[in-house]
Design a protein around this motif. Sequence first.
Motif, short mmCIF file in Angstrom:
data_model
loop_
_atom_site.label_atom_id
_atom_site.label_comp_id
_atom_site.label_asym_id
_atom_site.label_seq_id
_atom_site.Cartn_x
_atom_site.Cartn_y
_atom_site.Cartn_z
N TYR A 1 -2.39 16.84 4.76
CA TYR A 1 -0.97 17.01 4.44
C TYR A 1 -0.67 17.47 3.02
N GLY A 2 -1.63 17.36 2.13
CA GLY A 2 -1.37 17.57 0.71
C GLY A 2 -0.91 16.25 0.11
N GLU A 3 -1.27 16.01 -1.15
CA GLU A 3 -1.01 14.69 -1.75
C GLU A 3 0.48 14.36 -1.82
N ASP A 4 1.29 15.26 -2.36
CA ASP A 4 2.72 14.97 -2.49
C ASP A 4 3.39 14.80 -1.13
N ASN A 5 3.06 15.67 -0.20
CA ASN A 5 3.66 15.59 1.13
C ASN A 5 3.24 14.31 1.84
N PHE A 6 1.95 13.94 1.72
CA PHE A 6 1.52 12.71 2.37
C PHE A 6 2.20 11.50 1.76
N GLN A 7 2.32 11.47 0.43
CA GLN A 7 3.00 10.34 -0.21
C GLN A 7 4.44 10.24 0.31
N HIS A 8 5.10 11.37 0.43
CA HIS A 8 6.47 11.39 0.95
C HIS A 8 6.51 10.89 2.41
N LEU A 9 5.62 11.41 3.26
CA LEU A 9 5.59 11.00 4.66
C LEU A 9 5.30 9.51 4.81
N TRP A 10 4.33 9.02 4.05
CA TRP A 10 3.96 7.61 4.13
C TRP A 10 5.13 6.73 3.70
N GLY A 11 5.80 7.10 2.60
CA GLY A 11 6.96 6.34 2.15
C GLY A 11 8.08 6.35 3.17
N ALA A 12 8.30 7.50 3.80
CA ALA A 12 9.35 7.61 4.83
C ALA A 12 9.00 6.76 6.04
N TRP A 13 7.71 6.69 6.39
CA TRP A 13 7.28 5.85 7.50
C TRP A 13 7.57 4.38 7.20
N GLN B 1 -8.33 10.44 1.15
CA GLN B 1 -8.69 11.86 1.13
C GLN B 1 -8.47 12.60 2.45
N PRO B 2 -8.84 12.03 3.60
CA PRO B 2 -8.59 12.77 4.84
C PRO B 2 -7.11 13.11 5.05
N MET B 3 -6.24 12.19 4.66
CA MET B 3 -4.81 12.43 4.81
C MET B 3 -4.30 13.45 3.79
N VAL B 4 -4.81 13.38 2.58
CA VAL B 4 -4.44 14.35 1.55
C VAL B 4 -4.93 15.73 1.95
N ASP B 5 -6.14 15.82 2.49
CA ASP B 5 -6.66 17.11 2.95
C ASP B 5 -5.78 17.70 4.05
N VAL C 1 0.83 -1.22 0.00
CA VAL C 1 0.00 0.00 0.00
C VAL C 1 0.86 1.27 0.00
N ARG C 2 2.10 1.15 -0.47
CA ARG C 2 3.01 2.30 -0.50
C ARG C 2 2.46 3.42 -1.37
N ASP C 3 1.91 3.07 -2.54
CA ASP C 3 1.39 4.08 -3.47
C ASP C 3 -0.01 4.50 -3.02
N ILE C 4 -0.12 5.70 -2.47
CA ILE C 4 -1.41 6.15 -1.93
C ILE C 4 -2.46 6.33 -3.01
N LYS C 5 -2.06 6.42 -4.26
CA LYS C 5 -3.04 6.54 -5.35
C LYS C 5 -3.84 5.26 -5.53
N LYS C 6 -3.35 4.17 -4.96
CA LYS C 6 -4.06 2.89 -5.03
C LYS C 6 -5.00 2.71 -3.84
N TRP C 7 -4.97 3.64 -2.89
CA TRP C 7 -5.86 3.57 -1.73
C TRP C 7 -7.26 3.96 -2.15
N SER C 8 -8.24 3.54 -1.39
CA SER C 8 -9.61 3.99 -1.63
C SER C 8 -9.68 5.49 -1.34
N GLU C 9 -10.59 6.15 -2.01
CA GLU C 9 -10.79 7.58 -1.81
C GLU C 9 -11.10 7.89 -0.34
N ARG C 10 -11.90 7.04 0.27
CA ARG C 10 -12.32 7.23 1.66
C ARG C 10 -11.13 7.21 2.61
N MET C 11 -10.14 6.36 2.34
CA MET C 11 -8.97 6.27 3.21
C MET C 11 -7.93 7.35 2.89
#
Length: 139
Positions: free
Chosen positions: A39-51, A33-37, A21-31
């Motif tokens: 952190y922003g999409e690029d920043n959240f993708q970066h944070l999630w990958g770093a985690w 969107q709250p994180m994108v709202d 589930v590294r690629d957040i674009k493959k996540w459901s919209e429901r899961m």
Amino acid sequence: MVVWGANATVSQKDIDSYEGVRDIKKWSERMRQPMVDLYGEDNFQHLWGAWIDGFTNIYQQKGGDVCLSAVSKIRCPSLIVHGQKDTLVGQNHPDYLHATIKGSKLVNMPEGKHNLHMKYADEFNKIVTAFLTDCKSDL
């Protein structure tokens, strides 16, 4: 201290699950969107990958010991909340934390998943508020 969705260890199985589930674009919209709202999409993708990278490093460099060697030293009032339908954190993690942290309280939310603090925010906040209020009255 209040924890939820907390790992005591990380295994290769966990790493494989996170990588799936590294690629957040493959996540459901429901899961997603709250994180994108928040952190922003690029920043959240970066944070999630770093985690994920951080947990991979813990697995590779510490044999998966997230907190096994330190958790028994916790001496503060501790609440562990766990969603019993959490697919990222198995029941063994909160059970270990509860058994190892002297005097801790474990609350299992039967319908909760990893995002229980968002999906069941009212119930979660009541549980946490009651715990913290009890802690404050003990001071």
